[in-house]
Design an enzyme around this catalytic site. Structure first.
Site, PDB file in Angstrom:
ATOM      1  N   ARG A  15       0.842  -1.204   0.000  1.00 41.85           N
ATOM      2  CA  ARG A  15       0.000   0.000   0.000  1.00 41.85           C
ATOM      3  C   ARG A  15       0.876   1.253   0.000  1.00 41.85           C
ATOM      4  O   ARG A  15       0.617   2.209  -0.739  1.00 41.85           O
ATOM      5  CB  ARG A  15      -0.927   0.021   1.210  1.00 41.85           C
ATOM      6  CG  ARG A  15      -1.992  -1.029   1.094  1.00 41.85           C
ATOM      7  CD  ARG A  15      -2.740  -1.274   2.379  1.00 41.85           C
ATOM      8  NE  ARG A  15      -3.462  -2.533   2.238  1.00 41.85           N
ATOM      9  CZ  ARG A  15      -4.618  -2.662   1.603  1.00 41.85           C
ATOM     10  NH1 ARG A  15      -5.200  -1.606   1.094  1.00 41.85           N
ATOM     11  NH2 ARG A  15      -5.188  -3.847   1.467  1.00 41.85           N
ATOM     12  N   ARG A  35      -0.389 -15.730  -4.244  1.00 45.32           N
ATOM     13  CA  ARG A  35      -0.397 -17.195  -4.272  1.00 45.32           C
ATOM     14  C   ARG A  35      -1.730 -17.725  -4.767  1.00 45.32           C
ATOM     15  O   ARG A  35      -1.806 -18.824  -5.286  1.00 45.32           O
ATOM     16  CB  ARG A  35      -0.080 -17.738  -2.872  1.00 45.32           C
ATOM     17  CG  ARG A  35       1.368 -17.552  -2.475  1.00 45.32           C
ATOM     18  CD  ARG A  35       1.591 -17.913  -1.036  1.00 45.32           C
ATOM     19  NE  ARG A  35       0.873 -17.020  -0.131  1.00 45.32           N
ATOM     20  CZ  ARG A  35       0.847 -17.130   1.195  1.00 45.32           C
ATOM     21  NH1 ARG A  35       1.491 -18.118   1.785  1.00 45.32           N
ATOM     22  NH2 ARG A  35       0.191 -16.268   1.928  1.00 45.32           N
ATOM     23  N   TYR A  56       3.465 -16.479  -8.508  1.00 44.06           N
ATOM     24  CA  TYR A  56       4.557 -15.545  -8.819  1.00 44.06           C
ATOM     25  C   TYR A  56       5.217 -15.877 -10.167  1.00 44.06           C
ATOM     26  O   TYR A  56       5.697 -14.994 -10.862  1.00 44.06           O
ATOM     27  CB  TYR A  56       5.600 -15.548  -7.696  1.00 44.06           C
ATOM     28  CG  TYR A  56       5.010 -15.339  -6.311  1.00 44.06           C
ATOM     29  CD1 TYR A  56       3.963 -14.448  -6.095  1.00 44.06           C
ATOM     30  CD2 TYR A  56       5.517 -16.029  -5.220  1.00 44.06           C
ATOM     31  CE1 TYR A  56       3.421 -14.258  -4.831  1.00 44.06           C
ATOM     32  CE2 TYR A  56       4.994 -15.841  -3.940  1.00 44.06           C
ATOM     33  CZ  TYR A  56       3.941 -14.966  -3.750  1.00 44.06           C
ATOM     34  OH  TYR A  56       3.421 -14.781  -2.497  1.00 44.06           O
ATOM     35  N   LEU A  72       7.876 -10.103  -0.410  1.00 43.41           N
ATOM     36  CA  LEU A  72       7.603 -11.396   0.246  1.00 43.41           C
ATOM     37  C   LEU A  72       8.241 -11.415   1.632  1.00 43.41           C
ATOM     38  O   LEU A  72       9.108 -10.595   1.947  1.00 43.41           O
ATOM     39  CB  LEU A  72       8.217 -12.517  -0.610  1.00 43.41           C
ATOM     40  CG  LEU A  72       7.613 -12.689  -2.004  1.00 43.41           C
ATOM     41  CD1 LEU A  72       8.467 -13.641  -2.835  1.00 43.41           C
ATOM     42  CD2 LEU A  72       6.185 -13.199  -1.900  1.00 43.41           C
ATOM     43  N   HIS A  77      13.127 -13.897  -0.147  1.00 43.10           N
ATOM     44  CA  HIS A  77      13.705 -12.823  -0.961  1.00 43.10           C
ATOM     45  C   HIS A  77      14.722 -13.335  -1.980  1.00 43.10           C
ATOM     46  O   HIS A  77      14.688 -12.952  -3.155  1.00 43.10           O
ATOM     47  CB  HIS A  77      14.375 -11.769  -0.065  1.00 43.10           C
ATOM     48  CG  HIS A  77      13.387 -10.912   0.669  1.00 43.10           C
ATOM     49  ND1 HIS A  77      13.775  -9.929   1.550  1.00 43.10           N
ATOM     50  CD2 HIS A  77      12.026 -10.888   0.665  1.00 43.10           C
ATOM     51  CE1 HIS A  77      12.695  -9.326   2.051  1.00 43.10           C
ATOM     52  NE2 HIS A  77      11.635  -9.904   1.533  1.00 43.10           N
ATOM     53  N   LYS A  95      13.868  -4.861   1.924  1.00 47.47           N
ATOM     54  CA  LYS A  95      14.923  -5.128   2.903  1.00 47.47           C
ATOM     55  C   LYS A  95      14.452  -6.213   3.833  1.00 47.47           C
ATOM     56  O   LYS A  95      13.239  -6.306   4.045  1.00 47.47           O
ATOM     57  CB  LYS A  95      15.321  -3.887   3.674  1.00 47.47           C
ATOM     58  CG  LYS A  95      14.224  -2.970   4.192  1.00 47.47           C
ATOM     59  CD  LYS A  95      13.071  -3.447   4.999  1.00 47.47           C
ATOM     60  CE  LYS A  95      13.328  -3.994   6.360  1.00 47.47           C
ATOM     61  NZ  LYS A  95      12.076  -4.353   7.094  1.00 47.47           N
ATOM     62  N   ARG A 163       6.922 -11.626  11.022  1.00 48.33           N
ATOM     63  CA  ARG A 163       8.121 -11.176  11.750  1.00 48.33           C
ATOM     64  C   ARG A 163       8.456 -12.059  12.954  1.00 48.33           C
ATOM     65  O   ARG A 163       9.549 -11.998  13.491  1.00 48.33           O
ATOM     66  CB  ARG A 163       7.903  -9.736  12.237  1.00 48.33           C
ATOM     67  CG  ARG A 163       7.928  -8.741  11.118  1.00 48.33           C
ATOM     68  CD  ARG A 163       7.300  -7.418  11.499  1.00 48.33           C
ATOM     69  NE  ARG A 163       7.316  -6.518  10.354  1.00 48.33           N
ATOM     70  CZ  ARG A 163       6.494  -6.613   9.323  1.00 48.33           C
ATOM     71  NH1 ARG A 163       5.576  -7.561   9.287  1.00 48.33           N
ATOM     72  NH2 ARG A 163       6.596  -5.770   8.301  1.00 48.33           N
ATOM     73  N   ASP A 175      13.990  -7.089  10.822  1.00 47.26           N
ATOM     74  CA  ASP A 175      12.880  -6.227  10.441  1.00 47.26           C
ATOM     75  C   ASP A 175      13.202  -4.743  10.591  1.00 47.26           C
ATOM     76  O   ASP A 175      12.978  -3.967   9.660  1.00 47.26           O
ATOM     77  CB  ASP A 175      11.637  -6.577  11.266  1.00 47.26           C
ATOM     78  CG  ASP A 175      10.410  -5.936  10.672  1.00 47.26           C
ATOM     79  OD1 ASP A 175      10.201  -6.080   9.451  1.00 47.26           O
ATOM     80  OD2 ASP A 175       9.673  -5.250  11.399  1.00 47.26           O
TER      81      ASP A 175
HETATM   82  N1  LIG Z   1      10.552  -0.730   3.454  1.00 47.79           N
HETATM   83  C1  LIG Z   1       9.566  -0.698   4.335  1.00 47.79           C
HETATM   84  O1  LIG Z   1       9.133   0.365   4.759  1.00 47.79           O
HETATM   85  C2  LIG Z   1       8.957  -1.979   4.801  1.00 47.79           C
HETATM   86  C3  LIG Z   1       7.882  -1.936   5.691  1.00 47.79           C
HETATM   87  C4  LIG Z   1       7.263  -3.145   6.027  1.00 47.79           C
HETATM   88  C5  LIG Z   1       7.744  -4.337   5.525  1.00 47.79           C
HETATM   89  N2  LIG Z   1       8.828  -4.342   4.704  1.00 47.79           N
HETATM   90  C6  LIG Z   1       9.362  -5.599   4.162  1.00 47.79           C
HETATM   91  O2  LIG Z   1       8.395  -6.087   3.238  1.00 47.79           O
HETATM   92  C7  LIG Z   1       8.308  -7.496   3.310  1.00 47.79           C
HETATM   93  C8  LIG Z   1       6.852  -7.883   3.568  1.00 47.79           C
HETATM   94  O3  LIG Z   1       6.441  -7.382   4.816  1.00 47.79           O
HETATM   95  P1  LIG Z   1       4.868  -7.205   5.164  1.00 47.79           P
HETATM   96  O4  LIG Z   1       4.755  -6.913   6.590  1.00 47.79           O
HETATM   97  O5  LIG Z   1       4.244  -6.280   4.195  1.00 47.79           O
HETATM   98  O6  LIG Z   1       4.390  -8.718   4.918  1.00 47.79           O
HETATM   99  P2  LIG Z   1       2.945  -9.352   4.942  1.00 47.79           P
HETATM  100  O7  LIG Z   1       1.881  -8.317   4.993  1.00 47.79           O
HETATM  101  O8  LIG Z   1       2.949 -10.436   5.934  1.00 47.79           O
HETATM  102  O9  LIG Z   1       2.868  -9.971   3.472  1.00 47.79           O
HETATM  103  C9  LIG Z   1       3.743 -10.927   2.970  1.00 47.79           C
HETATM  104  C10 LIG Z   1       3.132 -11.486   1.696  1.00 47.79           C
HETATM  105  O10 LIG Z   1       3.987 -12.503   1.200  1.00 47.79           O
HETATM  106  C11 LIG Z   1       3.225 -13.515   0.584  1.00 47.79           C
HETATM  107  N3  LIG Z   1       3.672 -14.816   1.110  1.00 47.79           N
HETATM  108  C12 LIG Z   1       4.256 -15.791   0.373  1.00 47.79           C
HETATM  109  N4  LIG Z   1       4.563 -16.855   1.134  1.00 47.79           N
HETATM  110  C13 LIG Z   1       4.162 -16.545   2.386  1.00 47.79           C
HETATM  111  C14 LIG Z   1       4.187 -17.263   3.610  1.00 47.79           C
HETATM  112  N5  LIG Z   1       4.710 -18.493   3.699  1.00 47.79           N
HETATM  113  N6  LIG Z   1       3.674 -16.676   4.704  1.00 47.79           N
HETATM  114  C15 LIG Z   1       3.147 -15.430   4.653  1.00 47.79           C
HETATM  115  N7  LIG Z   1       3.092 -14.704   3.494  1.00 47.79           N
HETATM  116  C16 LIG Z   1       3.594 -15.263   2.383  1.00 47.79           C
HETATM  117  C17 LIG Z   1       1.748 -13.217   0.873  1.00 47.79           C
HETATM  118  O11 LIG Z   1       1.184 -12.669  -0.302  1.00 47.79           O
HETATM  119  P3  LIG Z   1       0.249 -13.512  -1.302  1.00 47.79           P
HETATM  120  O12 LIG Z   1      -0.602 -14.400  -0.449  1.00 47.79           O
HETATM  121  O13 LIG Z   1      -0.515 -12.448  -1.971  1.00 47.79           O
HETATM  122  O14 LIG Z   1       1.127 -14.275  -2.213  1.00 47.79           O
HETATM  123  C18 LIG Z   1       1.772 -12.142   1.930  1.00 47.79           C
HETATM  124  O15 LIG Z   1       0.746 -11.212   1.775  1.00 47.79           O
HETATM  125  C19 LIG Z   1       9.292  -7.924   4.408  1.00 47.79           C
HETATM  126  O16 LIG Z   1      10.494  -8.326   3.818  1.00 47.79           O
HETATM  127  C20 LIG Z   1       9.519  -6.664   5.221  1.00 47.79           C
HETATM  128  O17 LIG Z   1      10.818  -6.607   5.790  1.00 47.79           O
HETATM  129  C21 LIG Z   1       9.425  -3.185   4.335  1.00 47.79           C
END
Ligand SMILES: NC(=O)c1ccc[n+]([C@@H]2O[C@H](COP(=O)([O-])OP(=O)(O)OC[C@H]3O[C@@H](n4cnc5c(N)ncnc54)[C@H](OP(=O)(O)O)[C@@H]3O)[C@@H](O)[C@H]2O)c1
Length: 323
Positions: A15, A35, A56, A72, A77, A95, A163, A175
């Site tokens: 988002r 997925r 994917y 992811l 990653h 990251k 996390r 994280d």
């Molecule tokens: N740069 C930033 O500001 C920032 C902030 C937050 C997070 N991040 C990074 O972004 C990444 C995602 O974080 P998030 O908190 O957004 O994650 P999240 O909401 O938990 O989403 C992860 C997504 O990965 C997919 N997925 C594939 N295999 C999975 C599994 N075994 N278990 C759970 N999800 C799986 C799912 O999407 P589908 O079901 O649609 O395939 C899920 O929606 C992390 O690496 C985090 O470090 C970066």
């Protein structure tokens, strides 16, 4: 011409990324993959994205997609970065790209073989606040750099959050501590020696992490990161004659730098800009040959070497010299 992007997963972070991508020039998000087909279609509808892919691999087979944003869980990653590069896509991977230097090298070797670009998603590095901070330190605003102190923490009340999963390579250092490591390395260079302590939670991940790092030029650094205590994000950069304080160094939503010197305090205002926008614009411009990539192999390798050493130090209780 805009670079056509695809998003891998329907992660929550998308988002924020999409809000930035919508404002960006040279960036057009045309596809999303999940997925399941249902979730891909729901996300595409909600965010007005042209194409929804079930799986994917299907996104990677989309010939119009030139660049992929990988959001992811951490443990996926490397695998999907390599697969995206093999499919001829440029990659912005969230990251941390990996906690293992060997894997980071492998990813960048793949990128080189394919003639594609790869960058690690530290969006704060693209924000003007970070550029200004570096300028201030380098121009001697606080005298010779002596100490960096960083923190990043928040409360995580959801037991099923990625996390808190060891298998998905969660953890406070992975994280949020990785920002403290990144900011310290940016200012003080690579750590030469680290010590660390952690407390465990979830299914065996670090939910709190505290460390010291001795960096280049005898600069000392310490940071803490946590997912089990109150939200804090701070960066203090201390020189021989003064210090710089950032109250929002990582999200960069309220950018301002406080310069404290000679008993006075000056607020240095910084342009408000969406850092995800800048990160997406940077990769798009680099793909078109219009700008250098800000974060490449050396930075990602330095990150992974430091994280590897920090976990080794926390696990053994010994001081560790990064590889
Ligand atoms: N740069 C930033 O500001 C920032 C902030 C937050 C997070 N991040 C990074 O972004 C990444 C995602 O974080 P998030 O908190 O957004 O994650 P999240 O909401 O938990 O989403 C992860 C997504 O990965 C997919 N997925 C594939 N295999 C999975 C599994 N075994 N278990 C759970 N999800 C799986 C799912 O999407 P589908 O079901 O649609 O395939 C899920 O929606 C992390 O690496 C985090 O470090 C970066």
């Amino acid at each position: 011409m805009s670079v056509q992007w695809g998003i891998m997963s329907t992660a929550r972070i998308n988002r924020k990324f999409l809000a930035g991508a919508r404002e960006a020039s040279g960036v057009e998000v045309v596809a999303v993959a999940s997925r399941t087909r249902e979730s891909a279609e729901r996300f595409a509808r909600e965010h007005r994205i042209e194409r929804a892919h079930a799986g994917y691999d299907s996104l990677l087979s989309d010939p119009a997609v030139e660049a992929v944003y990988i959001s992811l869980p951490n443990s996926l990653h490397v695998e999907w970065t390599v697969r995206a590069l093999q499919a001829g896509k440029h990659v912005l991977c969230e990251k941390p790209l990996s906690r293992r230097a060997e894997e980071v090298s492998r990813c960048f070797e793949q990128a080189e073989r394919e003639g594609r670009l790869l960058t690690e998603g530290f969006m704060y590095r693209h924000h003007p606040q970070t550029h200004r901070l570096v300028e201030l330190v380098r121009s001697g605003a606080i005298g010779a750099l002596r100490l960096v102190r960083a923190s990043f923490s928040f409360e995580l009340p959801e037991p099923r959050n990625v996390r808190l999963s060891r298998a998905l390579e969660g953890g406070a250092l992975m994280d949020v501590g990785c920002y403290c490591v990144s900011g310290t390395r940016l200012l003080a260079g690579e750590p030469r020696r680290v010590t660390a302590q952690q407390t465990l939670g979830g299914d065996g991940v670090d939910i709190a992490f505290a460390a010291t790092m001795l960096c280049q030029g005898e600069v000392l650094a310490h940071f803490d990161a946590g997912m089990s205590f109150a939200a804090r994000d701070e960066l203090e950069v201390v020189g021989e004659h003064g210090s710089l304080f950032l109250d929002d160094p990582w999200h960069c939503v309220e950018p301002v730098i406080e310069l404290r010197r000679d008993g006075r305090s000056e607020r240095i205002e910084v342009e408000r800009v969406n850092p995800y926008r800048r990160e997406a614009e940077n990769l798009s411009a680099a793909i078109r040959g219009e700008a250098p990539l800000l974060l490449g192999r050396e930075d990602a390798l330095g990150q992974a070497r430091a994280i590897e050493a920090l976990y080794a130090a926390a696990e053994t209780g010994q001081a560790v010299t990064p590889a």
